[in-house]
Write a protein that holds these residues in place. Sequence first.
Motif, PDB file in Angstrom:
ATOM      1  N   PRO A 125       0.821  -1.231   0.000  1.00 17.29           N
ATOM      2  CA  PRO A 125       0.000   0.000   0.000  1.00 17.29           C
ATOM      3  C   PRO A 125       0.848   1.272   0.000  1.00 17.29           C
ATOM      4  O   PRO A 125       0.484   2.262  -0.659  1.00 17.29           O
ATOM      5  N   LEU A 126       1.974   1.253   0.717  1.00 18.40           N
ATOM      6  CA  LEU A 126       2.850   2.427   0.721  1.00 18.40           C
ATOM      7  C   LEU A 126       3.504   2.622  -0.641  1.00 18.40           C
ATOM      8  O   LEU A 126       3.666   3.749  -1.109  1.00 18.40           O
ATOM      9  N   ALA A 127       3.887   1.508  -1.289  1.00 18.13           N
ATOM     10  CA  ALA A 127       4.479   1.595  -2.623  1.00 18.13           C
ATOM     11  C   ALA A 127       3.468   2.140  -3.626  1.00 18.13           C
ATOM     12  O   ALA A 127       3.829   2.889  -4.546  1.00 18.13           O
ATOM     13  N   ALA A 128       2.188   1.783  -3.451  1.00 14.55           N
ATOM     14  CA  ALA A 128       1.141   2.305  -4.346  1.00 14.55           C
ATOM     15  C   ALA A 128       1.062   3.824  -4.249  1.00 14.55           C
ATOM     16  O   ALA A 128       0.972   4.521  -5.266  1.00 14.55           O
ATOM     17  N   MET A 129       1.121   4.370  -3.039  1.00 17.24           N
ATOM     18  CA  MET A 129       1.068   5.825  -2.866  1.00 17.24           C
ATOM     19  C   MET A 129       2.331   6.487  -3.394  1.00 17.24           C
ATOM     20  O   MET A 129       2.273   7.593  -3.958  1.00 17.24           O
ATOM     21  N   ALA A 130       3.482   5.829  -3.236  1.00 16.91           N
ATOM     22  CA  ALA A 130       4.727   6.375  -3.779  1.00 16.91           C
ATOM     23  C   ALA A 130       4.660   6.457  -5.301  1.00 16.91           C
ATOM     24  O   ALA A 130       5.104   7.446  -5.905  1.00 16.91           O
ATOM     25  N   PHE A 131       4.078   5.440  -5.939  1.00 15.31           N
ATOM     26  CA  PHE A 131       3.933   5.443  -7.405  1.00 15.31           C
ATOM     27  C   PHE A 131       2.977   6.546  -7.834  1.00 15.31           C
ATOM     28  O   PHE A 131       3.231   7.264  -8.798  1.00 15.31           O
ATOM     29  N   MET A 132       1.846   6.685  -7.127  1.00 14.14           N
ATOM     30  CA  MET A 132       0.892   7.737  -7.487  1.00 14.14           C
ATOM     31  C   MET A 132       1.502   9.118  -7.332  1.00 14.14           C
ATOM     32  O   MET A 132       1.201  10.031  -8.106  1.00 14.14           O
ATOM     33  N   GLY A 133       2.387   9.271  -6.353  1.00 20.48           N
ATOM     34  CA  GLY A 133       3.005  10.568  -6.111  1.00 20.48           C
ATOM     35  C   GLY A 133       3.866  11.056  -7.254  1.00 20.48           C
ATOM     36  O   GLY A 133       4.139  12.256  -7.363  1.00 20.48           O
ATOM     37  N   VAL A 134       4.306  10.130  -8.131  1.00 22.50           N
ATOM     38  CA  VAL A 134       5.135  10.528  -9.282  1.00 22.50           C
ATOM     39  C   VAL A 134       4.421  10.221 -10.597  1.00 22.50           C
ATOM     40  O   VAL A 134       5.051  10.108 -11.648  1.00 22.50           O
ATOM     41  N   GLY A 135       3.081  10.055 -10.542  1.00 21.18           N
ATOM     42  CA  GLY A 135       2.296   9.882 -11.763  1.00 21.18           C
ATOM     43  C   GLY A 135       2.271   8.485 -12.321  1.00 21.18           C
ATOM     44  O   GLY A 135       1.917   8.284 -13.486  1.00 21.18           O
ATOM     45  N   LYS A 136       2.622   7.488 -11.522  1.00 22.37           N
ATOM     46  CA  LYS A 136       2.596   6.103 -11.977  1.00 22.37           C
ATOM     47  C   LYS A 136       1.354   5.403 -11.443  1.00 22.37           C
ATOM     48  O   LYS A 136       0.702   5.863 -10.504  1.00 22.37           O
ATOM     49  N   HIS A 137       1.008   4.237 -12.035  1.00 19.66           N
ATOM     50  CA  HIS A 137      -0.191   3.512 -11.643  1.00 19.66           C
ATOM     51  C   HIS A 137       0.027   2.841 -10.290  1.00 19.66           C
ATOM     52  O   HIS A 137       1.015   2.154 -10.079  1.00 19.66           O
ATOM     53  N   PRO A 138      -0.919   3.019  -9.348  1.00 20.42           N
ATOM     54  CA  PRO A 138      -0.734   2.467  -8.000  1.00 20.42           C
ATOM     55  C   PRO A 138      -0.685   0.937  -7.956  1.00 20.42           C
ATOM     56  O   PRO A 138      -0.014   0.370  -7.096  1.00 20.42           O
ATOM     57  N   VAL A 139      -1.414   0.262  -8.870  1.00 22.16           N
ATOM     58  CA  VAL A 139      -1.373  -1.205  -8.864  1.00 22.16           C
ATOM     59  C   VAL A 139       0.027  -1.695  -9.227  1.00 22.16           C
ATOM     60  O   VAL A 139       0.526  -2.675  -8.657  1.00 22.16           O
ATOM     61  N   ALA A 140       0.680  -1.008 -10.153  1.00 22.43           N
ATOM     62  CA  ALA A 140       2.063  -1.344 -10.482  1.00 22.43           C
ATOM     63  C   ALA A 140       2.946  -1.168  -9.254  1.00 22.43           C
ATOM     64  O   ALA A 140       3.875  -1.950  -9.006  1.00 22.43           O
ATOM     65  N   GLY A 141       2.648  -0.140  -8.461  1.00 19.89           N
ATOM     66  CA  GLY A 141       3.393   0.080  -7.233  1.00 19.89           C
ATOM     67  C   GLY A 141       3.164  -1.030  -6.219  1.00 19.89           C
ATOM     68  O   GLY A 141       4.103  -1.483  -5.556  1.00 19.89           O
ATOM     69  N   MET A 142       1.920  -1.474  -6.094  1.00 23.67           N
ATOM     70  CA  MET A 142       1.624  -2.558  -5.164  1.00 23.67           C
ATOM     71  C   MET A 142       2.364  -3.831  -5.557  1.00 23.67           C
ATOM     72  O   MET A 142       2.922  -4.541  -4.712  1.00 23.67           O
ATOM     73  N   ILE A 143       2.371  -4.114  -6.851  1.00 22.64           N
ATOM     74  CA  ILE A 143       3.079  -5.307  -7.335  1.00 22.64           C
ATOM     75  C   ILE A 143       4.571  -5.175  -7.071  1.00 22.64           C
ATOM     76  O   ILE A 143       5.234  -6.134  -6.645  1.00 22.64           O
ATOM     77  N   CYS A 144       5.098  -3.990  -7.304  1.00 26.57           N
ATOM     78  CA  CYS A 144       6.525  -3.739  -7.072  1.00 26.57           C
ATOM     79  C   CYS A 144       6.877  -3.957  -5.604  1.00 26.57           C
ATOM     80  O   CYS A 144       7.868  -4.624  -5.273  1.00 26.57           O
ATOM     81  N   GLY A 145       6.063  -3.394  -4.699  1.00 28.15           N
ATOM     82  CA  GLY A 145       6.310  -3.562  -3.270  1.00 28.15           C
ATOM     83  C   GLY A 145       6.177  -5.004  -2.829  1.00 28.15           C
ATOM     84  O   GLY A 145       6.952  -5.494  -2.003  1.00 28.15           O
TER      85      GLY A 145
END
Length: 485
Positions: A125-145
């Motif tokens: 969930p934190l990675a999702a917000m980090a991705f959104m903060g730089v204009g990236k898709h949050p689901v991609a961030g969740m997968i990354c985390g």
Amino acid sequence: MPAQTILLVFLLFIVAILGTIFTFLGTSLTNPATGEIVMSKNFFSKEGLLWFLDNMVKNFTGFAPLGLVLTMTIGTGICEEAGMLNSLLRSSMKNVPAALVPYVCVLIGIIGNLASDAASVMVPPLAAMAFMGVGKHPVAGMICGYIGAQVGYAANPVISGTDTLLMGITNDTLASFMGDSAFTVDVTCNWIFKIASTVLCVVVIGILVQKIVEPRFGVYHGELEKMEDLTPSEKKGLRASGISTLVYVACLLVLFFTGVIAAEDGGLIGSPFLKGLIPIIFLLFVIAGVSYGYASGNFKGLVDIHKAIVKQMAAMGTYVGFCFFCGQFQGLFSWTNLGAMSAIAGADFLESIGFTGIPMCIGFIILVTLVDVFFSSGSAKWAIFAPIFVPMFLLLDYHPGFTQIIYRLGDSAGNLFGPTSAYLWMLLSVAQAKYDKNLKIGQIISCNLMVAVILEVFWILLLVAWMLLDLPIGPGINVFMPTAM
């Protein structure tokens, strides 16, 4: 697949029946490690009944990972309940340049694995917000985390709970196979290779997330969430935690350089510092967590610390149940001599067909990865594999610490896409609820599978280089057994 405790009960009956069959057949082998004749034993006999009555409680209380993991759980649990881990993760991910966000999220996930499964809950969930903060898709961030947290089982610059758990199972196996002459591995036996793996995973996974995962999801059109800034009390807590940690580390350095916790020659190998690393890390977590809790105001008194400990230990019921049945399984597997006989027969077979060395190690990694499709628990798999493969590889001159690390490589890669992992489904539920109600499990697994396959190729290449150069995988531990042994 049944739950891991029920699976172990099934395995208990299978081992008991096989022991009986081989006893009636008069099967015996010679243990090259001790020169003794090894014969199977019949559990359904007077000897077997007396063994069970004498050892059932001992099998549980003597199961090494039980105390080790519960000890680490208290330490990391205090940090988590104090709120320190959440604040630390948020502060690490804040204001990271867009190009570096995937790499930082992977690294945070890896280091977060020091809290074991908790990282798979906190980091995505934190990675999702980090991705959104730089204009990236949050689901991609969740997968990354999630990927970072899962590969943290085999790649981490710090000692984690997984190290203590696997070490305990490995040492139990060595004691059963070699008897009184058994040597042991310590919690740092995979440390050097894990540090190298951390660098590899951050680079490879970061690139793969950018090239494979992010293009799959494109631009996010939903409502943007912002990662909350740290409150003044949280900042105060982190400062207090950092200061107390530095004081603690300074005390350790003084004790080491004055020879109190150093080896007799003043070095690190074989020192009380390495042998006592579990209580040292435990105290580090307790000091850091309590300092944060009081400074931030989350802990008002000793009662709050007590509640934090109780809450964390209450969540360990499943693990304690696993330890009871795993202790019985390992005890019976050892008593019937099926573990030793399987290892001896397997080693002899591999040598006879010439399937040893690098191909054998790669084959073992792939086997573990494939098993992950059906069975997600890394500790339960190692409890089953260790009694066979640790002695087998030992008879082929491979160090038990090396066998443990190659198991971890296969297990970590398989964790990324194994559909039986509860955390994979948790990731899907959170992502559907917050970011994409049409998201399917297949989309997540397909991304993770591609990352896992490519990462495993690079991991195997790193392992091959390590084997060819015979580099240390931990302090004082190499790929092969020392000649003195």
